[in-house]
Design an enzyme around this catalytic site. Structure first.
Site, PDB file in Angstrom:
ATOM      1  N   ARG A  60       0.830  -1.195   0.000  1.00 53.71           N
ATOM      2  CA  ARG A  60       0.000   0.000   0.000  1.00 53.71           C
ATOM      3  C   ARG A  60       0.870   1.253   0.000  1.00 53.71           C
ATOM      4  O   ARG A  60       2.024   1.213   0.403  1.00 53.71           O
ATOM      5  CB  ARG A  60      -0.899   0.012   1.242  1.00 53.71           C
ATOM      6  CG  ARG A  60      -2.035  -0.989   1.198  1.00 53.71           C
ATOM      7  CD  ARG A  60      -2.876  -0.940   2.463  1.00 53.71           C
ATOM      8  NE  ARG A  60      -2.113  -1.238   3.661  1.00 53.71           N
ATOM      9  CZ  ARG A  60      -1.580  -0.321   4.479  1.00 53.71           C
ATOM     10  NH1 ARG A  60      -1.776   0.953   4.258  1.00 53.71           N
ATOM     11  NH2 ARG A  60      -0.899  -0.687   5.546  1.00 53.71           N
ATOM     12  N   LYS A 200      -8.627  -2.132   0.636  1.00 53.81           N
ATOM     13  CA  LYS A 200      -8.473  -1.271   1.811  1.00 53.81           C
ATOM     14  C   LYS A 200      -9.227   0.045   1.672  1.00 53.81           C
ATOM     15  O   LYS A 200      -9.571   0.669   2.668  1.00 53.81           O
ATOM     16  CB  LYS A 200      -6.987  -1.008   2.101  1.00 53.81           C
ATOM     17  CG  LYS A 200      -6.255  -2.235   2.653  1.00 53.81           C
ATOM     18  CD  LYS A 200      -6.887  -2.767   3.938  1.00 53.81           C
ATOM     19  CE  LYS A 200      -6.054  -3.872   4.564  1.00 53.81           C
ATOM     20  NZ  LYS A 200      -6.750  -4.568   5.667  1.00 53.81           N
ATOM     21  N   HIS A 219     -10.339  -4.324  12.288  1.00 52.71           N
ATOM     22  CA  HIS A 219      -9.264  -4.953  11.504  1.00 52.71           C
ATOM     23  C   HIS A 219      -8.896  -6.239  12.238  1.00 52.71           C
ATOM     24  O   HIS A 219      -7.996  -6.267  13.054  1.00 52.71           O
ATOM     25  CB  HIS A 219      -8.061  -3.993  11.428  1.00 52.71           C
ATOM     26  CG  HIS A 219      -6.983  -4.464  10.504  1.00 52.71           C
ATOM     27  ND1 HIS A 219      -5.658  -4.191  10.707  1.00 52.71           N
ATOM     28  CD2 HIS A 219      -7.038  -5.194   9.365  1.00 52.71           C
ATOM     29  CE1 HIS A 219      -4.940  -4.735   9.740  1.00 52.71           C
ATOM     30  NE2 HIS A 219      -5.756  -5.342   8.915  1.00 52.71           N
ATOM     31  N   SER A 239      -0.436  -6.476  10.326  1.00 50.38           N
ATOM     32  CA  SER A 239       0.130  -7.382   9.329  1.00 50.38           C
ATOM     33  C   SER A 239       1.317  -8.162   9.902  1.00 50.38           C
ATOM     34  O   SER A 239       2.198  -7.578  10.522  1.00 50.38           O
ATOM     35  CB  SER A 239       0.594  -6.539   8.145  1.00 50.38           C
ATOM     36  OG  SER A 239       0.836  -7.351   7.057  1.00 50.38           O
ATOM     37  N   LYS A 243      -2.976 -13.057  12.125  1.00 53.92           N
ATOM     38  CA  LYS A 243      -4.443 -13.028  12.007  1.00 53.92           C
ATOM     39  C   LYS A 243      -4.971 -14.160  11.124  1.00 53.92           C
ATOM     40  O   LYS A 243      -5.838 -14.909  11.510  1.00 53.92           O
ATOM     41  CB  LYS A 243      -4.911 -11.699  11.396  1.00 53.92           C
ATOM     42  CG  LYS A 243      -5.018 -10.543  12.325  1.00 53.92           C
ATOM     43  CD  LYS A 243      -5.893  -9.423  11.825  1.00 53.92           C
ATOM     44  CE  LYS A 243      -5.767  -9.061  10.373  1.00 53.92           C
ATOM     45  NZ  LYS A 243      -4.474  -8.525   9.962  1.00 53.92           N
ATOM     46  N   THR A 244      -4.409 -14.228   9.914  1.00 50.84           N
ATOM     47  CA  THR A 244      -4.894 -15.230   8.943  1.00 50.84           C
ATOM     48  C   THR A 244      -4.551 -16.636   9.412  1.00 50.84           C
ATOM     49  O   THR A 244      -5.388 -17.538   9.418  1.00 50.84           O
ATOM     50  CB  THR A 244      -4.287 -14.954   7.544  1.00 50.84           C
ATOM     51  OG1 THR A 244      -4.638 -13.625   7.155  1.00 50.84           O
ATOM     52  CG2 THR A 244      -4.808 -15.933   6.504  1.00 50.84           C
ATOM     53  N   ASP A 258      -9.770 -10.861   7.917  1.00 53.69           N
ATOM     54  CA  ASP A 258      -9.158  -9.529   7.977  1.00 53.69           C
ATOM     55  C   ASP A 258     -10.052  -8.372   8.421  1.00 53.69           C
ATOM     56  O   ASP A 258      -9.598  -7.489   9.119  1.00 53.69           O
ATOM     57  CB  ASP A 258      -8.568  -9.201   6.605  1.00 53.69           C
ATOM     58  CG  ASP A 258      -7.595  -8.033   6.632  1.00 53.69           C
ATOM     59  OD1 ASP A 258      -6.788  -7.959   7.569  1.00 53.69           O
ATOM     60  OD2 ASP A 258      -7.634  -7.204   5.718  1.00 53.69           O
ATOM     61  N   ARG A 324       1.618 -12.293  -1.906  1.00 50.76           N
ATOM     62  CA  ARG A 324       0.309 -12.694  -1.378  1.00 50.76           C
ATOM     63  C   ARG A 324      -0.483 -13.515  -2.392  1.00 50.76           C
ATOM     64  O   ARG A 324      -0.167 -13.548  -3.573  1.00 50.76           O
ATOM     65  CB  ARG A 324      -0.520 -11.452  -1.016  1.00 50.76           C
ATOM     66  CG  ARG A 324      -0.011 -10.708   0.192  1.00 50.76           C
ATOM     67  CD  ARG A 324      -0.810  -9.445   0.424  1.00 50.76           C
ATOM     68  NE  ARG A 324      -0.371  -8.704   1.595  1.00 50.76           N
ATOM     69  CZ  ARG A 324      -0.926  -8.778   2.799  1.00 50.76           C
ATOM     70  NH1 ARG A 324      -1.948  -9.578   3.019  1.00 50.76           N
ATOM     71  NH2 ARG A 324      -0.474  -8.051   3.793  1.00 50.76           N
TER      72      ARG A 324
END
Length: 532
Positions: A60, A200, A219, A239, A243-244, A258, A324
């Protein structure tokens, strides 16, 4: 000209976008894969995955993101965190982008942001790249065929990577621009091929709109017990904190990885897919996510592959560490069809502490939870960014500052109210270092993290014995079945306990210095938690 299998209620001409070449409306995955390959945007990978690179932007561009300053949002945007753009400059940007688009082919996807029909947002994405259309079709929620016949977009996102902004003319910073205009319900993205900007920008939008309805945008990833959506857990984290990985637990149903909302009805995913990091991904540690990289239409972004065999290299980060893959939730066998859950019973805040100070799991009081939520601590480790040679503390408020258009206390207060109304146990989980800081210690074993989380979620952890942490004042379990008791006491894992104490003192000071900005806005009990 129009092309595509659905005749939309509202065509681009109705939105003032004219003079384009072919406009492809709501193409399905197979057609988008074909279109992308035909346009030379991508390479067909094993299993029919689509292999793409994003040029100079492999992540980003937060410094190039702007909110247009209009009377509607003047008093509600957190301007310290969101760069303003002049409304006149936006209009010039808009006109110039439309002029640039003349005669070119575009792809339109009409999608929902949000799994709960009561609170979803109808979003139209107009993209120059066919693979961006495929990416966002994975990432947002797909309306049923019949719903498309009456679909009228509330918001429109126009993404044109070949358009280069002019910093002076358009009131931005570089040739890359992401501009949100709340008055016109329009987002313009130019000068970047990184697909995450599409996703995003929708998240940022929902983060602004939902608090007005009393809904907490988060988030976080989320899952629930099999056959029991009431037993829902959410995982906040920046990040790289897990989380994933940690929400993809085969013994639980995955709601999403996410972005979620917490309404008076419970938890709902904003998305219809996952955007997982693939660096060092292995079939052993994460078989389901690994398997998606060779499934049809999965978008594999910025990964090095063998030209001849199309074999992906999960260890080669020469393009970026941030490689990714994007795939629909249905590619994960234990994913929820509805993407809805109950009110969170457990709230997990994930942090990657590269200083080796925080315990692998701690139980937080509601006030401590607010403190750690507003702090949003993790640490950047060497290798993640150019020039990072030792751990750098990162405080990203609400575990997602780049996507927060309102002031942090708005989200903090919402979370506080939700916890008070529905009761939830809060845990801080450190997936970072143990036995010393980065370079000396080692990464927290994922097996231990999983065992601790399992005990937290099934309720056995809460029944055990706890000690008070000397540095942060939260409760730390003394013993947990299947976990080395030494791990639970970080100080005992260091060769030199005095060095641990000195480092801990430094970390506490970092937290305190960062938190000073919120003290004027918070309740007395949170202030007390801050002091420990």
């Amino acid at each position: 000209m129009h092309h595509g299998r659905v005749n939309p209620t509202m065509k681009l001409e109705d939105q003032g976008i004219t003079g384009l070449g072919y406009v492809y409306y709501n193409l399905i995955e197979a057609d988008l894969v074909s279109a992308s390959l035909k346009a030379g945007e991508s390479t067909l990978g094993n299993g029919g995955a689509l292999l793409v690179t994003t040029g100079k932007h492999t992540g980003r561009s937060p410094k190039d993101k702007f909110v247009v300053r209009t009377p509607e949002v003047e008093n509600t945007i957190w301007w310290d965190n969101n760069k303003p753009m002049d409304a006149d400059k936006f209009d010039v940007l808009h006109a110039d982008m439309l002029a640039h688009m003349q005669g070119k082919d575009y792809y339109v996807q009409d999608l929902f942001g949000g799994a709960d029909p009561a609170h979803r947002l109808d979003v139209r994405l107009v993209t120059e790249l066919a693979w961006h259309s495929l990416f966002i079709r994975h990432m947002l929620r797909r309306p049923a065929r019949a719903e498309l016949d009456t679909f009228v977009p509330e918001w429109t996102i126009v993404n044109c990577p070949s358009f280069k902004a002019d910093a002076e003319r358009h009131g931005c910073r570089s040739e890359t621009v992401i501009a949100l205009n709340f008055a016109q319900k329009l987002i313009l993205i130019g000068g970047t091929e990184y697909a995450g900007e599409n996703k995003k920008s929708v998240f940022t939008l929902l983060n602004y709109l939902l608090p007005e309805k009393g809904i907490m945008p988060m988030h976080c990833s989320a899952n629930h017990a099999i056959g029991n959506p009431v037993d829902t857990a959410i995982f906040f984290g920046l990040s790289g904190t897990g989380k994933t990985t940690l929400s993809a637990d085969e013994s639980r149903v995955l709601i999403g990885d996410d972005e979620h909302g917490w309404s008076d009805r419970g938890t709902f995913n904003f998305e219809g897919g996952c955007y997982a990091k693939t660096i060092n991904l292995s079939a052993e540690a994460e078989p389901e996510i690994y398997a998606t990289t060779t499934k049809f239409a999965t978008v594999v972004e910025n990964m090095v592959f063998d030209e001849e065999t199309k074999e992906l290299d999960f260890t080669d980060n020469s393009i970026t560490d941030n490689m990714r893959c994007a795939y629909p939730l249905s590619y994960i066998s234990n994913a929820s069809d509805s993407a809805l859950g109950g009110h969170p019973k457990n709230i997990i805040m994930l942090t990657c502490d590269a200083y080796g100070i925080l315990p692998p799991i701690s139980r937080l009081t509601p006030a401590q939870a607010m403190y750690h939520f507003l702090s949003g601590f993790t640490s950047k480790t060497p290798g993640t960014e150019v020039g990072v040679v030792e751990p750098i503390p990162t405080f990203s408020t609400c575990f997602g500052a780049p996507f927060m258009p309102r002031r942090p206390e708005v989200y903090g207060k919402l979370l506080q109210d939700k916890i008070a109304s529905h009761g939830a146990t809060c845990w801080l989980v450190n997936t970072g270092w143990t036995g010393g800081a980065y370079g000396t210690g080692s990464r927290m074993p994922i097996k231990a993290t999983r065992a601790l989380l399992a005990a937290a979620l099934d309720g056995t952890l809460a029944e055990g014995t706890f000690r008070k942490d000397a540095n942060f004042g939260f409760d730390v379990p003394v013993t947990v079945a299947g976990v080395d008791a030494k791990l639970l006491d970080p100080r005992s894992t260091w060769a030199d306990p005095k060095a641990y104490d000195a480092q801990a003192k430094k970390l506490v000071e970092m937290f305190a210095d960062n938190f000073a900005q919120y003290v004027p806005f918070i309740d007395e009990d949170v202030r007390a938690a801050a002091i420990g």
